[in-house]
Each structure stands twice: as structure tokens, then as C-alpha cells.
Enzyme design. Structure first.
Site, PDB file in Angstrom:
ATOM      1  N   GLU A 273       0.822  -1.212   0.000  1.00 30.37           N
ATOM      2  CA  GLU A 273       0.000   0.000   0.000  1.00 30.37           C
ATOM      3  C   GLU A 273       0.856   1.263   0.000  1.00 30.37           C
ATOM      4  O   GLU A 273       0.612   2.199   0.763  1.00 30.37           O
ATOM      5  CB  GLU A 273      -0.968   0.000   1.188  1.00 30.37           C
ATOM      6  CG  GLU A 273      -1.944  -1.173   1.148  1.00 30.37           C
ATOM      7  CD  GLU A 273      -3.011  -1.146   2.245  1.00 30.37           C
ATOM      8  OE1 GLU A 273      -2.740  -0.580   3.303  1.00 30.37           O
ATOM      9  OE2 GLU A 273      -4.098  -1.691   1.996  1.00 30.37           O
ATOM     10  N   ASP A 346      -8.460  -8.948   3.982  1.00 33.31           N
ATOM     11  CA  ASP A 346      -8.218  -7.851   4.920  1.00 33.31           C
ATOM     12  C   ASP A 346      -9.273  -7.766   6.026  1.00 33.31           C
ATOM     13  O   ASP A 346     -10.166  -6.915   5.945  1.00 33.31           O
ATOM     14  CB  ASP A 346      -8.180  -6.522   4.150  1.00 33.31           C
ATOM     15  CG  ASP A 346      -7.620  -5.392   4.990  1.00 33.31           C
ATOM     16  OD1 ASP A 346      -7.128  -5.679   6.089  1.00 33.31           O
ATOM     17  OD2 ASP A 346      -7.675  -4.239   4.537  1.00 33.31           O
ATOM     18  N   GLU A 374     -12.596  -2.068  12.025  1.00 31.28           N
ATOM     19  CA  GLU A 374     -12.556  -1.358  10.743  1.00 31.28           C
ATOM     20  C   GLU A 374     -13.668  -1.819   9.811  1.00 31.28           C
ATOM     21  O   GLU A 374     -14.277  -1.007   9.119  1.00 31.28           O
ATOM     22  CB  GLU A 374     -11.183  -1.584  10.073  1.00 31.28           C
ATOM     23  CG  GLU A 374     -11.124  -1.049   8.656  1.00 31.28           C
ATOM     24  CD  GLU A 374      -9.765  -1.257   7.980  1.00 31.28           C
ATOM     25  OE1 GLU A 374      -8.844  -1.778   8.616  1.00 31.28           O
ATOM     26  OE2 GLU A 374      -9.649  -0.874   6.795  1.00 31.28           O
TER      27      GLU A 374
HETATM   28  C1  GCV Z   1      -2.502   0.425   8.435  1.00 30.49           C
HETATM   29  C2  GCV Z   1      -6.065  -2.035   5.503  1.00 30.49           C
HETATM   30  C3  GCV Z   1      -6.472  -0.767   6.191  1.00 30.49           C
HETATM   31  C4  GCV Z   1      -5.319   0.211   6.281  1.00 30.49           C
HETATM   32  C5  GCV Z   1      -4.167  -0.499   6.990  1.00 30.49           C
HETATM   33  C6  GCV Z   1      -3.803  -1.723   6.172  1.00 30.49           C
HETATM   34  C7  GCV Z   1      -2.696  -2.527   6.820  1.00 30.49           C
HETATM   35  O1  GCV Z   1      -5.849  -1.809   4.136  1.00 30.49           O
HETATM   36  O2  GCV Z   1      -7.557  -0.204   5.524  1.00 30.49           O
HETATM   37  O3  GCV Z   1      -5.742   1.321   7.023  1.00 30.49           O
HETATM   38  O4  GCV Z   1      -3.060   0.350   7.149  1.00 30.49           O
HETATM   39  O5  GCV Z   1      -4.911  -2.558   6.088  1.00 30.49           O
HETATM   40  O6  GCV Z   1      -3.019  -3.457   7.533  1.00 30.49           O
HETATM   41  O7  GCV Z   1      -1.534  -2.212   6.608  1.00 30.49           O
END
Ligand code: GCV
Length: 682
Positions: A273, A346, A374
Site C-alpha cells: 500500500e 483484509d 474497521e
Molecule cells: C494500516 C487495511 C487498512 C489500512 C491499513 C492496512 C494494513 O488496508 O484499511 O488502514 O493500514 O490494512 O493493515 O496495513
């Protein structure tokens, strides 16, 4: 005589107290011990020879709150097999608490207090507890500006601007709460890490926290940004195979250990990411992890290297971590642990386990769970997550034949790394009740308890949490436990039943957006990528005719998941693109079954409201009202989810919602217009 107004209110307050109940704000969590009186203190004795600060703390907790017989605490350094655990023997006249390490005495003290608070039978005690994992660690996704990524309980607990000079009392309360459930490590900062955390100034701040946590047996870890050498000290690059870069990390690690001698190590999100990583220089994850591991090795530090990597390629996102890491098996240093999310996409309300578990036989692996919700309604929805955690821990990977559960693959019973570990992303913030929703405290609690003993049942954990956090009254405990046990499945039902996943609104992940298609957005961040709704059916074909993700699972799971009739229906749409008219096990069509699940989720939340309202007499007014109001939000959200998903999928299925189900109360077009502003998650 005229009374001062304030006095008048006080009188009203005390007069009305029995009718409305007293207020509790949840700040005490499950640690609502009442101090014992002086008489009790005189009658029973808590004896301890050792003078270690942690052992003294254990004595102090028992001195203050233990109502039972006298206790002999004993540190037996030879009883190494106990590790951080303890042994408790006793009866109504005396109790003997033995541990190999001071922290074991503290954990034992909390065990005794838990028994007392839950009104357990303590006439004959013979208990031996040894933790299943060496490292039981929280991951805070806390930024240095005190926002919290995916945090729904206010700003970060860490007041960086005040540290190291001013110390909030909550630091110690946090440490105590963690110790009371066996958590022994914490990563203070977000995995999307600011390089700043490794500057000299921040190391002083981190040291101040580590100095408080130490007494409670908690070690501090930090998330490290892979580009730190370049960003902080202007090195030409951060290539892990360049000596200058390696030396930079060695010097940095030395500096950290000078101030924090028990520093745990680094957690790293690399090449994921948008984060920097070794691949920026054509190196592998192993090259990157090993460089850090070598710097940490002389001090006993560890690297927790995340496997959460995926790129917007043609390849199914769910397959990518496996493809990236399995070829590197055996290449990692022994002080590296690969940290793997429980599911391959995720933290969805339901996922199968990540097939990487058990697939790397020469590499230490650990699980990453997410406590913060989340994808489960933030801190607005009541969702007790122990059943979700257990589902992964108990899943059989078949990597060494039957019985190779994810728990056994990671707890050292099948493969032995230097250390075993289990982690979870924290849901803790500055809110008075710590977690936003009073019931979200139970998820923090459950993670700690399962990290200590993964064989505990979700029911038992709920039971002890309810008794300590609210009351021992059976009329309260029984229905609340049932509500908790049903809650995660209810969320799955009203959000994403039958294996659906990731159909959330873009970015903030709160509400439904199955139609979502942001211009220019990555396909693998779009709901249609996951649900694949069309006129034929619904779901992601991950069989051999599709992405073939099933092939990453060991037999017989590959064929079980791969068969439309053998695949568990709870994961059907994860692995298959299923015709709307497909006959489910109970004889209904897929479409009808989908509708029934969504409807059942809604009905269940309404049921939670009824359960809770009936229990008013058992709960203090403040917590009663706060939970009641969150349940109202959850109930409305459940209908929103159901209507959005069913009305949208109906545009493909063209089938009626079964007529005995409640009708939609929204228009699809109206729902499509909802855009929540949740760029800041606080
Ligand atoms: C910390 C998901 C979440 C992100 C998070 C990522 C990760 O994509 O939406 O906010 O980033 O996981 O675990 O690195």
C-alpha cells in the site's frame, strides 16, 4: 433556612440513586475491584520474599483487593517450564502462588482476583497456567499527530507532545489492564510508520513509556519505516544490501537499546500500500527483514515482518501474499517472524484463513488479528470477536495432516522458531471507556485471554468478562452472553453473508457500497472486484476455472473449498461464482437464502435491543444508556446494509425478495447518494 442550590441537587441525587442506579463510565474496564477494609487486611497476609518491582506489584494488588485466605507468594527460578506462567494451590485456609519469573506472580495475582470477582469456587485450587505464545502483542496504528488509523475511540493514548516530561496516569492504567489479561508487548506506532519515531527525541519519549510498562511485564516495539536511513539521515538510498545502510540500522538499534534495554524489536510493513521496502531496490522481503534482524540480533530483538502485500495486478489479491512469501521459505533469519493477517484479503467480517499458515515450514509465523472494528461497524456496532479469532485459530490447515490448526502452526507445537507470537490491532484510544463502545472492551479482553490460552472457549471468556465488567447476576450474565455470542454472526448476516466480502464504502469502510466504482481507483479496492454480481450470479470464482486460489490450500481443503457443493456455505461466495437459482443445502435458491441472511441479521440486532432494554435494572444508568444508544445506531445501520445490498443485487438477480420478509424501507438511488465524511477516523 435556604439551601445552596448545589446541596439541593446532591440531595436529589442521593434520593434518586436507588431508582436510576449509579453511573459508571467504563474507565475501569474489567478491573472494578473494591479495596478490602483494614480489618481484612489485618486478618490475612500476603507474604512475599522477593523484592522485584513486578513481584511487589503483585503483592500490592492482592493486599489491596484480595478477600480470601492468606497467600504465600514464591519465586522458584528453577521452575522454568512455567515460563511466564504460574501455579496456584490452596484451599480455604491458605493459598500458594508460585512462578518462575516475577511477572508470573503478577499474572497469578490477577488470576486469583478474576476468580474472586467472578465468584468462582475456590475451596480447592490446583491451577497451572503456561502461556501458549511467548509474545502476546498489541499493534497500535497510532500516528505521531495522535490520530489513529482505523481508530474509533478518540485520539491516541500517547501524548507525544507532552512526553517524556509529562506522564499521563493512563499509561500505567493501560499497562495494568494489559497485564491483567496477559498481554506482554505493544507496538506503539502505526505500521504506516513515520520515520520520525526513530529520531533521538522520539526515542526519549518511547523510553518514558517503556519505563512505565516494564513493571507490568510489557515490552515496547516500534513500527519502522524502511526508508528511515534515507529520510532521517540523507543516505543516498535505503538498500538493505548496502553496507552504509546496514551500518545505519546497527547504530540506530544500538542507540535504542542504550535507552531501552528490553526493547522488543521492529514491526515492518514494507512494499505494501505504498510503503517503502526492499523491493524498491530490487531486493526481496527476506533481504529487508534479515538486515534488520542482524542489527537486532546482538540484543535479542525481533523483526515482525508483515505478509500483507498485494498489488493491483491481474492476479487475485487473495493469492498474492502466498505467492510472494512461499518462495522465500527458509531464507529468513531465526529472529524474524512473518506476521500474517488471519484472512487473505483484509480483516473482513468472515474470511477463510490465510493459506500461508502452514505453507512455510522453515519460517516462523504469527497471526495478526484486528480488534479495532474497521470492517465491523467501528465502535458503533456490538460485535464480540472471540468467535472470529477462534475460527482462525481452530481452522485446520492440514499442512502436516489432520490437526495442523492455525493455532498449532503458530504456537510452536509444530514448528519451532526462536519465539512464538500472536498480535492484534488495538481498539484503544483516549475515550473515557477506552474503546468507544463498552462492549468493544470485551474484544481487547478476549484477545489477551486467547493469546494466553487459545483453547479457552468464546463463551467462557464472555462469561468472565461480563461478570467482572458488569455483574454476577445470572439474569444478566446469561442473556448478555447469548447476545455477545450471536453478535459477530449477526454482523456477517446483515453486512456480508455466505462469503461475500469487501463491499464496503470506499476508504472509510463503514457503510455498504456494493455499486462502488470510484473513478481512477484501484480495481482491487472496488466492491465489484469482490462480489462479481452479474445476471448469472454472485461471488468470486476462486476455483480452477477462476483465480484458482483454492490451490493454495492443502488437500483435502483445496477440493472441499473448490467444490460448489462441498464448500461450506458460510464461504460459498468467497470461492465460487454461484448462480442466483443455485439450490442451497436447505433447498432454497441462493437468492432467497441471501435475502434470509440479510433479514436475519436485522432481526437479531433488534433482538439485542430487546435483550438490553430488559436488563436496565442490572446496569448503571450511564453504561445502560450509552449501550442502548449504540444499539439504536446498529439497528438502523443493519437495515441500511440489508436494503443497500439486496436492492442492488436485485438489479442483477431480478428476483423478488421473499414476500414473508420485511420490505425494504429505502430507495436504492437514495442510498447511493450517501457519502459519509470519514476522512478522519476520530
Ligand atoms: C494500516 C487495511 C487498512 C489500512 C491499513 C492496512 C494494513 O488496508 O484499511 O488502514 O493500514 O490494512 O493493515 O496495513
Amino acid at each position: 433556612m435556604t439551601m445552596l442550590p448545589i446541596k439541593k441537587y446532591l440531595i436529589y441525587f442521593f434520593f434518586l440513586l436507588p431508582f436510576f442506579g449509579y453511573a459508571e463510565d467504563g474507565s475501569q474496564l474489567w478491573l472494578r475491584y473494591k479495596p478490602v477494609d483494614a480489618q481484612t487486611q489485618k486478618q490475612r497476609h500476603i507474604r512475599l520474599q522477593d523484592k522485584h518491582e513486578t513481584a511487589l506489584l503483585a503483592k500490592q494488588e492482592l493486599d489491596s483487593y484480595w478477600r480470601g485466605p492468606s497467600i504465600e507468594m514464591h519465586l522458584d527460578k528453577k521452575a522454568k517450564r512455567l515460563k511466564e506462567g504460574y501455579q496456584i494451590k490452596g484451599d480455604t485456609s491458605a493459598v500458594y502462588l508460585t512462578a518462575a519469573e516475577p511477572i508470573g506472580l503478577l499474572y497469578g495475582a490477577y488470576h486469583l482476583l478474576r476468580l474472586q470477582e467472578t465468584k468462582a469456587d475456590m475451596r480447592h485450587l490446583y491451577i497451572e497456567e503456561i502461556p501458549d505464545y511467548d509474545i502476546r502483542i498489541l499493534n497500535h496504528w497510532d500516528n505521531l499527530d495522535r490520530t489513529v488509523e482505523r481508530g474509533y475511540a478518540g485520539y491516541s493514548l500517547w501524548r507525544w507532545e507532552e512526553l517524556p516530561h509529562k506522564l499521563s496516569p493512563r499509561y500505567e492504567e493501560y499497562a495494568r489492564a494489559n497485564a491483567s489479561i496477559g498481554i506482554n508487548a505493544t507496538v506503539l506506532n502505526n505500521v504506516n510508520a513515520s520515520p520520525q519515531i526513530l529520531t533521538g527525541d522520539y526515542i526519549q519519549k518511547v523510553k518514558a513509556l517503556a519505563d512505565i510498562f516494564r513493571k507490568y511485564g510489557i515490552r515496547v516495539y516500534l513500527s519502522a519505516n524502511f526508508s528511515s536511513p534515507k529520510v532521517l539521515d540523507g543516505l543516498a538510498d535505503s538498500d538493505p544490501l548496502r553496507k552504509e545502510v546496514q551500518d545505519w540500522w546497527k547504530v540506530k538499534v544500538k542507540e535504542i537499546y542504550q535507552h531501552i534495554p528490553d526493547f522488543g524489536g521492529f514491526l515492518v510493513k514494507a512494499n505494501s500500500e505504498g510503503q517503502p521496502g526492499p523491493q524498491d531496490y530490487g531486493r526481496t522481503h527476506a533481504d529487508g527483514a534479515n538486515m534488520l534482524a542482524d542489527a537486532l540480533k546482538p540484543y535479542g530483538g525481533l523483526v515482525m515482518w508483515r505478509a500483507f502485500v498485494y498489488n493491483p495486478t491481474e492476479e487475485d489479491r487473495a493469492k498474492q501474499a502466498y505467492q510472494e512469501f512461499v518462495p522465500l521459505d527458509g531464507e529468513f533469519r531465526d529472529n524474524v517472524i512473518i506476521q500474517i493477517k488471519n484472512g487473505p484479503v483484509d480483516f473482513q467480517p468472515r474470511e477463510p484463513f490465510t493459506p500461508l499458515f502452514g505453507a512455510m515450514k522453515h519460517t516462523a509465523q504469527m497471526i495478526e488479528f484486528q480488534i479495532t472494528q474497521e470492517y465491523l461497524g467501528f465502535s458503533n456496532h456490538l460485535a464480540y470477536l472471540a468467535p472470529l479469532f477462534k475460527e482462525t485459530l481452530d481452522a485446520d490447515t492440514y499442512s502436516e495432516g489432520k490437526g495442523s490448526t492455525v493455532a498449532r502452526v503458530t504456537d510452536g507445537s509444530m514448528f519451532r522458531g526462536e519465539k512464538t507470537a500472536v498480535s492484534a490491532v488495538a481498539n484503544i484510544g483516549e475515550d473515557t471507556n477506552w474503546t468507544g463502545h463498552h462492549f468493544a472492551q470485551a474484544n481487547w479482553y478476549a484477545f489477551g485471554r486467547l493469546a494466553w490460552n487459545h483453547q479457552l472457549s468464546s463463551e467462557d471468556i464472555a462469561n468472565e468478562w461480563i461478570r467482572q465488567t458488569f455483574t454476577n447476576a445470572v439474569d444478566f450474565v446469561t442473556p448478555v452472553r447469548q447476545m455477545m455470542m450471536d453478535s459477530r454472526e449477526a454482523v456477517v448476516d446483515y453486512m456480508m453473508p455466505l462469503g461475500l466480502h469487501h463491499i464496503f464504502a470506499f476508504d472509510h469502510h463503514y457503510g455498504p457500497e456494493p455499486w462502488g466504482d470510484r473513478k481512477g481507483g484501484r480495481p482491487d479496492w472496488m466492491p465489484w472486484y469482490y462480489h462479481n454480481a452479474d445476471t448469472i450470479g454472485l461471488g468470486f470464482d476462486r476455483t480452477a476455472t477462476g483465480s484458482n486460489a483454492v490451490s493454495q490450500y492443502y488437500p483435502p481443503l483445496d477440493s472441499i473449498y473448490g467444490g460448489i457443493n462441498s464448500c461450506p456455505e458460510s464461504l460459498l461466495l468467497w470461492f465460487h461464482h454461484v448462480p442466483w437459482t443455485h439450490t442451497m443445502k436447505n433447498g432454497r435458491t441462493l437468492w432467497d437464502e441471501l435475502c434470509i441472511h440479510y433479514d436475519r441479521g436485522v432481526q437479531q440486532v433488534r433482538g439485542f435491543q430487546k435483550t438490553w432494554d430488559k436488563l436496565q435494572a442490572h446496569v448503571d444508568q450511564q453504561r445502560f444508556l450509552e449501550v442502548q444508544s449504540k444499539l439504536k445506531i446498529q439497528s438502523k445501520d443493519a437495515v441500511w446494509w440489508k436494503d443497500a445490498c439486496l436492492l442492488y443485487f436485485q438489479t442483477f438477480s431480478k428476483m423478488p425478495i421473499p414476500y414473508d420478509l420485511e420490505r425494504p424501507v429505502h430507495e436504492l438511488e437514495e442510498l447511493k447518494k450517501i457519502k459519509l465524511d470519514m476522512t478522519h477516523h476520530n
